[in-house]
Scaffold this motif. Structure first.
Motif, PDB file in Angstrom:
ATOM      1  N   TRP A  37       0.824  -1.217   0.000  1.00 28.87           N
ATOM      2  CA  TRP A  37       0.000   0.000   0.000  1.00 28.87           C
ATOM      3  C   TRP A  37       0.862   1.272   0.000  1.00 28.87           C
ATOM      4  N   SER A  38       2.084   1.184  -0.504  1.00 32.58           N
ATOM      5  CA  SER A  38       2.951   2.359  -0.563  1.00 32.58           C
ATOM      6  C   SER A  38       2.319   3.482  -1.371  1.00 32.58           C
ATOM      7  N   SER A  39       2.841   4.667  -1.172  1.00 36.92           N
ATOM      8  CA  SER A  39       2.331   5.858  -1.849  1.00 36.92           C
ATOM      9  C   SER A  39       2.320   5.685  -3.360  1.00 36.92           C
ATOM     10  N   LYS A  40       1.217   6.114  -3.957  1.00 43.08           N
ATOM     11  CA  LYS A  40       1.104   6.126  -5.416  1.00 43.08           C
ATOM     12  C   LYS A  40       1.531   7.473  -6.004  1.00 43.08           C
ATOM     13  N   VAL A  41       1.947   8.381  -5.133  1.00 38.23           N
ATOM     14  CA  VAL A  41       2.316   9.734  -5.560  1.00 38.23           C
ATOM     15  C   VAL A  41       3.808   9.918  -5.315  1.00 38.23           C
ATOM     16  N   PRO A  42       4.642   9.871  -6.359  1.00 41.43           N
ATOM     17  CA  PRO A  42       6.095   9.985  -6.164  1.00 41.43           C
ATOM     18  C   PRO A  42       6.468  11.277  -5.430  1.00 41.43           C
ATOM     19  N   GLY A  43       7.331  11.130  -4.434  1.00 43.08           N
ATOM     20  CA  GLY A  43       7.804  12.289  -3.696  1.00 43.08           C
ATOM     21  C   GLY A  43       6.891  12.743  -2.574  1.00 43.08           C
ATOM     22  N   LYS A  44       5.816  12.005  -2.317  1.00 41.82           N
ATOM     23  CA  LYS A  44       4.926  12.321  -1.207  1.00 41.82           C
ATOM     24  C   LYS A  44       4.608  11.024  -0.467  1.00 41.82           C
ATOM     25  N   MET A  45       4.607  11.087   0.872  1.00 39.43           N
ATOM     26  CA  MET A  45       4.258   9.892   1.638  1.00 39.43           C
ATOM     27  C   MET A  45       3.773  10.275   3.032  1.00 39.43           C
ATOM     28  N   HIS A  46       3.006   9.392   3.622  1.00 37.97           N
ATOM     29  CA  HIS A  46       2.591   9.547   5.014  1.00 37.97           C
ATOM     30  C   HIS A  46       3.706   8.994   5.893  1.00 37.97           C
ATOM     31  N   ALA A  47       4.707   9.834   6.133  1.00 38.22           N
ATOM     32  CA  ALA A  47       5.874   9.421   6.905  1.00 38.22           C
ATOM     33  C   ALA A  47       5.763   9.777   8.378  1.00 38.22           C
ATOM     34  N   CYS A  48       4.628  10.343   8.779  1.00 39.30           N
ATOM     35  CA  CYS A  48       4.452  10.706  10.186  1.00 39.30           C
ATOM     36  C   CYS A  48       3.223  10.040  10.792  1.00 39.30           C
ATOM     37  N   GLY A  49       2.515   9.238  10.005  1.00 34.77           N
ATOM     38  CA  GLY A  49       1.393   8.485  10.543  1.00 34.77           C
ATOM     39  C   GLY A  49       0.081   9.226  10.613  1.00 34.77           C
ATOM     40  N   HIS A  50      -0.023  10.344   9.893  1.00 33.73           N
ATOM     41  CA  HIS A  50      -1.282  11.075   9.925  1.00 33.73           C
ATOM     42  C   HIS A  50      -2.413  10.283   9.267  1.00 33.73           C
ATOM     43  N   ASP A  51      -2.056   9.366   8.371  1.00 35.47           N
ATOM     44  CA  ASP A  51      -3.079   8.465   7.822  1.00 35.47           C
ATOM     45  C   ASP A  51      -3.687   7.613   8.927  1.00 35.47           C
ATOM     46  N   GLY A  52      -2.847   7.133   9.838  1.00 32.54           N
ATOM     47  CA  GLY A  52      -3.333   6.363  10.974  1.00 32.54           C
ATOM     48  C   GLY A  52      -4.134   7.213  11.946  1.00 32.54           C
ATOM     49  N   HIS A  53      -3.675   8.437  12.194  1.00 33.07           N
ATOM     50  CA  HIS A  53      -4.403   9.326  13.100  1.00 33.07           C
ATOM     51  C   HIS A  53      -5.813   9.596  12.565  1.00 33.07           C
ATOM     52  N   THR A  54      -5.899   9.885  11.257  1.00 36.19           N
ATOM     53  CA  THR A  54      -7.197  10.156  10.641  1.00 36.19           C
ATOM     54  C   THR A  54      -8.086   8.924  10.692  1.00 36.19           C
ATOM     55  N   ALA A  55      -7.515   7.764  10.380  1.00 35.24           N
ATOM     56  CA  ALA A  55      -8.303   6.531  10.364  1.00 35.24           C
ATOM     57  C   ALA A  55      -8.811   6.178  11.762  1.00 35.24           C
ATOM     58  N   MET A  56      -7.979   6.367  12.787  1.00 33.08           N
ATOM     59  CA  MET A  56      -8.418   6.047  14.149  1.00 33.08           C
ATOM     60  C   MET A  56      -9.559   6.952  14.593  1.00 33.08           C
ATOM     61  N   LEU A  57      -9.482   8.223  14.253  1.00 38.27           N
ATOM     62  CA  LEU A  57     -10.565   9.127  14.647  1.00 38.27           C
ATOM     63  C   LEU A  57     -11.835   8.822  13.864  1.00 38.27           C
ATOM     64  N   LEU A  58     -11.696   8.424  12.604  1.00 31.13           N
ATOM     65  CA  LEU A  58     -12.873   7.999  11.842  1.00 31.13           C
ATOM     66  C   LEU A  58     -13.491   6.742  12.459  1.00 31.13           C
ATOM     67  N   GLY A  59     -12.648   5.813  12.875  1.00 27.70           N
ATOM     68  CA  GLY A  59     -13.160   4.604  13.512  1.00 27.70           C
ATOM     69  C   GLY A  59     -13.915   4.921  14.795  1.00 27.70           C
ATOM     70  N   ALA A  60     -13.347   5.819  15.606  1.00 20.59           N
ATOM     71  CA  ALA A  60     -14.034   6.235  16.829  1.00 20.59           C
ATOM     72  C   ALA A  60     -15.323   6.965  16.502  1.00 20.59           C
ATOM     73  N   ALA A  61     -15.310   7.771  15.438  1.00 23.23           N
ATOM     74  CA  ALA A  61     -16.514   8.496  15.033  1.00 23.23           C
ATOM     75  C   ALA A  61     -17.634   7.535  14.677  1.00 23.23           C
ATOM     76  N   LYS A  62     -17.308   6.473  13.943  1.00 23.36           N
ATOM     77  CA  LYS A  62     -18.336   5.505  13.568  1.00 23.36           C
ATOM     78  C   LYS A  62     -18.919   4.827  14.804  1.00 23.36           C
ATOM     79  N   TYR A  63     -18.056   4.439  15.724  1.00 21.48           N
ATOM     80  CA  TYR A  63     -18.510   3.776  16.945  1.00 21.48           C
ATOM     81  C   TYR A  63     -19.377   4.717  17.776  1.00 21.48           C
TER      82      TYR A  63
END
Length: 390
Positions: free
Chosen positions: A92-118
């Protein structure tokens, strides 16, 4: 104690969201696709009040509890990626050369979305939860956190307390870490232009060499840390940029230098701004040169408030047990623009373990999906505890 297993089914769905976000990173305020994805998910959970376009691409969504009136607490996640070429070699590596989620903000967003659904499904709390999805955490000035505060979200949504969570490589998955008071440093930047007199490199006596002066300034600045600051008061001064002549045989007229300053105390921050200028100017003038100096105060100190830190500790320990929550972690010298929100409202940030992964901002980094249910569980615990008096 809440069982982490109850979030197992939700975890599988959240993994899909997280990996989609990882594959499609966006930078600074230009997180349009990410914001659209988040908004669509929030609407699908039955959340009716969703405001978009805050600080360009930020989002605030409100979940009203079924327990009646009560305060509103804010939960913040950041959405932006970094301008780094990914080297994690994950499917699932980045499909956009030169850009990546190297600080885990994808995980932060996903966790808050998961909590939002619950939370949108259960609503076992009084009052309201404000879900804050922020762009441009990685931007220094003005950052997304600052612009969201300046947009008036705290007053507009009646937020009384604010909380955030950041993943931490090196902390075991299933563990949390936090401390009272300063948790992360302020970040300031400085620019110094040393103005000398250029000439031929073979005749340095006819010039006023700004390169040598710049070298003396770099060494002089280190004494501000080692000899002019109380050893118990953290201060980091790092010169990170240096630009001089473009040829071997030229002494330039000027040298440009720049760097960063980190500290955990406002008084040390004031000292650094004052003394860096005095030191650079003094060294330069003693050699017949001078300096232009600019100091930019960027991100404030991230200071956890006492009451809210205790609430965060309790929510984490209720999820994973006392032994898995370190409440005395040492403050770190990195900076975090959640500090602006903590200046606006009392609150706290907590670290969630990411395991033995590559470090943050490293090309091989990837958020650990095993941490997702712990993050979701922490948010749910915190909301139900703070807004239901558990």
């Amino acid at each position: 104690m809440r069982s982490i297993e109850q979030f197992g089914d939700l975890q599988r769905e959240v993994i899909e969201w997280r990996r989609y976000l990882h594959e499609n990173p966006e930078l600074d305020f230009h997180v349009d696709n990410t914001a659209r994805f988040v908004t669509e998910k929030l609407a699908s959970f039955g959340i009716n009040r969703i405001e978009t376009g805050i600080a360009e691409t930020g989002i605030v969504a409100l979940i009203q509890g079924e327990g009646g009136d009560g305060p509103t607490i804010g939960l913040r996640a950041d959405m932006d990626a970094l301008p780094i070429l990914e080297a994690s070699n994950k499917p699932w590596s980045s499909k956009v050369p030169g850009k990546m989620h190297a600080c885990g903000h994808d995980g932060h967003t996903a966790m808050l979305l998961g909590a939002a659904k619950y939370l949108a499904n259960t609503r076992k709390f009084s009052g309201c939860v404000a879900l804050i999805f922020q762009p441009a955490e990685e931007v220094e000035l003005p950052s997304g956190g600052l612009k969201m505060v300046e947009s008036g979200i705290m007053d507009r949504f009646n937020i009384s307390q604010i909380f955030a969570m950041h993943n931490s490589p090196g902390i075991e998955v299933g563990n949390f870490a936090i401390c009272y008071g300063p948790m992360m440093a302020s970040q300031d930047d400085f620019d110094i232009v040393v103005k000398g007199k250029g000439g031929h490199a073979a005749a340095p006596h006819r010039a006023i060499d700004p390169v040598v002066i710049a070298a003396q300034i770099i060494l002089g600045l280190q004494t501000l840390v080692s000899r002019n600051t109380d050893p118990t008061e953290a201060l980091v001064i790092s010169v990170t940029k240096l630009k001089a002549a473009q040829a071997y045989n030229i002494i330039p007229d000027q040298v440009e230098m720049a760097g960063t300053v980190r500290t955990l105390m406002p008084s040390v921050r004031d000292f650094a701004e004052r003394q860096i200028c005095m030191t650079a100017r003094g060294i330069a003038r003693s050699a017949g040169a001078d300096v232009d100096f600019k100091y930019i105060r960027s991100v404030p100190i991230t200071i956890n408030h006492t009451k809210e830190t205790s609430l965060a500790i309790k929510a984490a320990r209720d999820l994973v047990g006392s032994s898995s929550v370190d409440d005395k972690i040492k403050a770190r010298m990195g900076a975090e623009d959640f500090a602006y929100m903590l200046e606006a409202r009392p609150g706290a940030m907590i670290y969630i373990g990411n395991g033995s992964t590559a470090g943050l901002h490293h090309p091989a980094y990837d958020f650990n999906d095993d941490a997702l249910p712990y993050g979701i569980g922490y948010w749910v615990n915190l909301v139900e505890m703070v807004l239901a008096g558990r």
